[in-house]
Design an enzyme around this catalytic site. Structure first.
Site, PDB file in Angstrom:
ATOM      1  N   ARG A 231      10.259  -9.556 -81.243  1.00 42.51           N
ATOM      2  CA  ARG A 231       9.207  -9.812 -82.243  1.00 42.51           C
ATOM      3  C   ARG A 231       8.019 -10.368 -81.475  1.00 42.51           C
ATOM      4  NH1 ARG A 231       9.283 -12.447 -88.220  1.00 42.51           N
ATOM      5  NH2 ARG A 231      10.150 -10.375 -88.560  1.00 42.51           N
TER       6      ARG A 231
ATOM      7  N   HIS B  28       6.605  -2.498 -88.315  1.00 44.23           N
ATOM      8  CA  HIS B  28       7.810  -3.269 -88.654  1.00 44.23           C
ATOM      9  C   HIS B  28       8.853  -2.232 -89.112  1.00 44.23           C
ATOM     10  CE1 HIS B  28      10.352  -6.512 -89.524  1.00 44.23           C
ATOM     11  NE2 HIS B  28       9.706  -7.129 -90.490  1.00 44.23           N
TER      12      HIS B  28
ATOM     13  N   GLN C 268      12.043  -3.112 -91.176  1.00 42.95           N
ATOM     14  CA  GLN C 268      11.728  -3.410 -92.574  1.00 42.95           C
ATOM     15  C   GLN C 268      11.537  -2.128 -93.373  1.00 42.95           C
ATOM     16  OE1 GLN C 268      11.253  -6.668 -94.084  1.00 42.95           O
ATOM     17  NE2 GLN C 268      11.480  -5.337 -95.852  1.00 42.95           N
TER      18      GLN C 268
ATOM     19  N   ASP D  92       2.734  -7.037 -99.571  1.00 43.12           N
ATOM     20  CA  ASP D  92       3.002  -7.917 -98.431  1.00 43.12           C
ATOM     21  C   ASP D  92       1.943  -9.020 -98.480  1.00 43.12           C
ATOM     22  OD1 ASP D  92       3.814  -9.027 -96.028  1.00 43.12           O
ATOM     23  OD2 ASP D  92       3.084  -7.394 -94.757  1.00 43.12           O
TER      24      ASP D  92
ATOM     25  N   CYS E 213       8.381  -7.415 -98.647  1.00 45.90           N
ATOM     26  CA  CYS E 213       9.204  -7.636 -97.447  1.00 45.90           C
ATOM     27  C   CYS E 213       9.619  -9.097 -97.316  1.00 45.90           C
ATOM     28  CB  CYS E 213       8.433  -7.183 -96.206  1.00 45.90           C
ATOM     29  SG  CYS E 213       6.817  -7.967 -96.058  1.00 45.90           S
TER      30      CYS E 213
ATOM     31  N   ARG F 184      18.578  -5.499 -95.037  1.00 45.04           N
ATOM     32  CA  ARG F 184      18.177  -5.606 -93.621  1.00 45.04           C
ATOM     33  C   ARG F 184      19.420  -5.694 -92.744  1.00 45.04           C
ATOM     34  NH1 ARG F 184      13.105  -7.755 -92.362  1.00 45.04           N
ATOM     35  NH2 ARG F 184      13.738  -7.267 -90.223  1.00 45.04           N
TER      36      ARG F 184
HETATM   37  N1   CP Z   1      10.635  -9.480 -93.743  1.00 43.68           N
HETATM   38  C1   CP Z   1      10.802 -10.131 -92.588  1.00 43.68           C
HETATM   39  O1   CP Z   1      10.771  -9.548 -91.495  1.00 43.68           O
HETATM   40  O2   CP Z   1      11.067 -11.455 -92.728  1.00 43.68           O
HETATM   41  P1   CP Z   1      11.083 -12.543 -91.558  1.00 43.68           P
HETATM   42  O3   CP Z   1       9.682 -12.655 -91.038  1.00 43.68           O
HETATM   43  O4   CP Z   1      11.573 -13.799 -92.208  1.00 43.68           O
HETATM   44  O5   CP Z   1      12.014 -12.063 -90.474  1.00 43.68           O
HETATM   45  N1  NVA Z   2       2.838  -8.614 -92.426  1.00 41.82           N
HETATM   46  C1  NVA Z   2       3.713  -9.757 -92.305  1.00 41.82           C
HETATM   47  C2  NVA Z   2       5.131  -9.325 -92.401  1.00 41.82           C
HETATM   48  C3  NVA Z   2       6.145 -10.424 -92.334  1.00 41.82           C
HETATM   49  C4  NVA Z   2       7.543  -9.914 -92.398  1.00 41.82           C
HETATM   50  C5  NVA Z   2       3.450 -10.458 -91.000  1.00 41.82           C
HETATM   51  O1  NVA Z   2       3.291  -9.782 -89.974  1.00 41.82           O
HETATM   52  O2  NVA Z   2       3.400 -11.696 -90.983  1.00 41.82           O
END
Ligand code: CP
Ligand code: NVA
Length: 309
Positions: A101, A128, A131, A224, A264, A292
Site C-alpha cells: 500500500r 485499488h 477493492q 468513496d 469501499c 475482501r
Molecule cells: N477499503 C479499504 O481498503 O479499507 P482500508 O483502507 O481500511 O484498508
Molecule cells: N480513495 C480512498 C480509498 C480508501 C480505501 C483513499 O485512497 O484514501
C-alpha cells in the site's frame, strides 16, 4: 514466470471469473484450501493506515495456513531508508508474496519490477484493484450477474477506487455512470483503456456533472471519500468542491427500487453519504468489507504456488 496483481488491466475476464468461483468456495467454507500457504510467508508493506486491507490479508494468509509479516511505514520507509529496488530484492529472499500500500503507483510498479515474488497492490494513488474486484464479486453475489448491471459512481472520479472500478466494470459488462465536479473527472489514460474494454463487452461509460442524471434508473450507487489518504492538505477545498455530490435519501429516489448502496469504507457520514443511506436497508457495505477476505484469499491462492508443488 511470476505474476503480479497491480491493476485489473492485466487480468482477463476469464481469469476474474476463475477468481470469483474460488472466492465463492472460500466464502462457503473458510477452511477450504487451508494448507495452500503452509510454510509460506506474505509481507504487507504499508505506507498508509488500513483496517480492511490489512486485517483481511492477515486473516486470509492465516486461514490459508501461511504466516504474515506487517511492515508499516516506520519499518521499511520505502525509497527513503533504502531504495525500492533493494527493498524488493531483499524481501523476495524471505517472502513468497508482497502486498503493498503506497502513495505513488510508481512505487508498486517498482516493487513488482524488482521483486522475484508476486506483488499485490493493496492501494496506490491510481488503483485499488483488490477493492474493485471484490466489489464486482459482491455485485454478482447480489444480482446473480454482472453483464448489463448499471453502477452509478458519485464523487471523486480521479480516484483509485473509481479507476479500478472503471477497468473492472468495463471488462465484465457493467455499465458505469460517473458524476463528478468539473475538475475531478477520472484520469484520461484510465478512461481510454476502460473504453476499449467496454467496447468488447458492450458496456457503457457515461460521464456527467449531475449526480441526479448519474443515478437515474441504476442498480448500484457507489461512493468513496472526498479526501483520500495523502490529500489531507486539500481537505478544505475538496469539501467545498464536492458540495452537491452527497448521496442522500433524496438522490437515491432516482435509482431502481431494489438498488444497492456500496462504499469501499472508511466512510464519512454527513459528507459523501448520509447515515440514512449507508446504514439503511439498501446498503451492502459490510458484505463488501467481508468479501475482501474471500476475494483476496483467491488472489493469493492463484498467484502463490501451493506448498510442495
Ligand atoms: N477499503 C479499504 O481498503 O479499507 P482500508 O483502507 O481500511 O484498508
Ligand atoms: N480513495 C480512498 C480509498 C480508501 C480505501 C483513499 O485512497 O484514501
Amino acid at each position: 514466470m511470476k505474476r503480479d496483481f497491480i491493476s485489473l488491466d492485466d487480468w482477463t475476464r476469464a481469469e476474474m471469473v476463475v477468481l470469483f468461483e474460488l472466492a465463492a468456495k472460500l466464502k462457503r467454507d473458510r477452511s477450504y484450501w487451508g494448507d495452500h500457504l503452509r510454510g509460506k510467508s506474505v509481507g504487507l508493506v504499508f505506507q498508509k493506515p488500513s483496517n480492511r486491507t490489512r486485517v483481511s490479508f492477515e486473516v486470509g494468509v492465516s486461514q490459508l495456513g501461511g504466516n504474515c509479516v506487517y511492515l508499516g511505514p516506520d519499518e521499511i520507509n520505502l525509497g527513503v531508508r533504502e531504495s525500492t529496488a533493494d527493498v524488493a530484492k531483499t524481501l523476495s529472499r524471505y517472502l513468497d508474496a508482497i502486498v503493498a500500500r503506497t502513495f505513488t503507483h510508481q512505487d508498486i510498479m517498482d516493487l513488482a519490477r524488482y521483486a522475484s515474488v508476486p506483488v499485490i497492490n493493496g492501494l496506490s494513488d491510481m488503483h485499488h484493484p483488490c477493492q474493485a474486484l471484490t466489489d464486482i464479486f459482491s455485485i454478482e453475489g447480489k444480482f446473480g450477474k454482472t453483464k448489463g448491471i448499471v453502477l452509478a459512481y458519485v464523487g471523486d472520479g480521479n480516484n483509485n477506487v473509481c479507476h479500478s472500478l472503471l477497468i473492472g466494470c468495463a471488462k465484465l459488462g457493467i455499465h458505469m455512470h460517473i458524476a463528478t465536479p468539473k475538475k475531478y473527472a477520472p484520469d484520461k489514460e484510465v478512461l481510454k483503456k476502460a473504453r476499449v474494454f467496454a467496447q468488447e463487452t458492450a458496456g457503457r461509460i457515461f460521464l456527467t456533472h449531475s449526480p441526479k442524471e448519474a443515478v437515474a434508473g441504476t442498480d448500484v450507487i457507489y461512493s468513496d471519500v472526498w479526501v483520500s489518504m495523502g490529500q489531507e492538505k486539500e481537505a478544505r477545498k475538496r469539501l467545498k468542491d464536492f458540495q452537491g455530490f452527497q448521496i442522500n435519501g433524496n438522490l437515491v429516489k432516482g435509482a431502481k427500487k431494489d438498488f444497492i448502496f456500496m462504499h469501499c469504507l472508511p466512510a464519512h457520514r454527513g459528507q459523501e453519504v448520509t447515515a440514512e443511506v449507508i446504514d439503511g436497508s439498501h446498503s451492502i457495505v459490510f458484505d463488501q468489507a467481508e468479501n475482501r477476505l474471500h476475494v483476496q484469499k483467491a488472489i493469493m491462492a492463484f498467484l502463490i504456488p501451493k506448498s510442495g508443488s
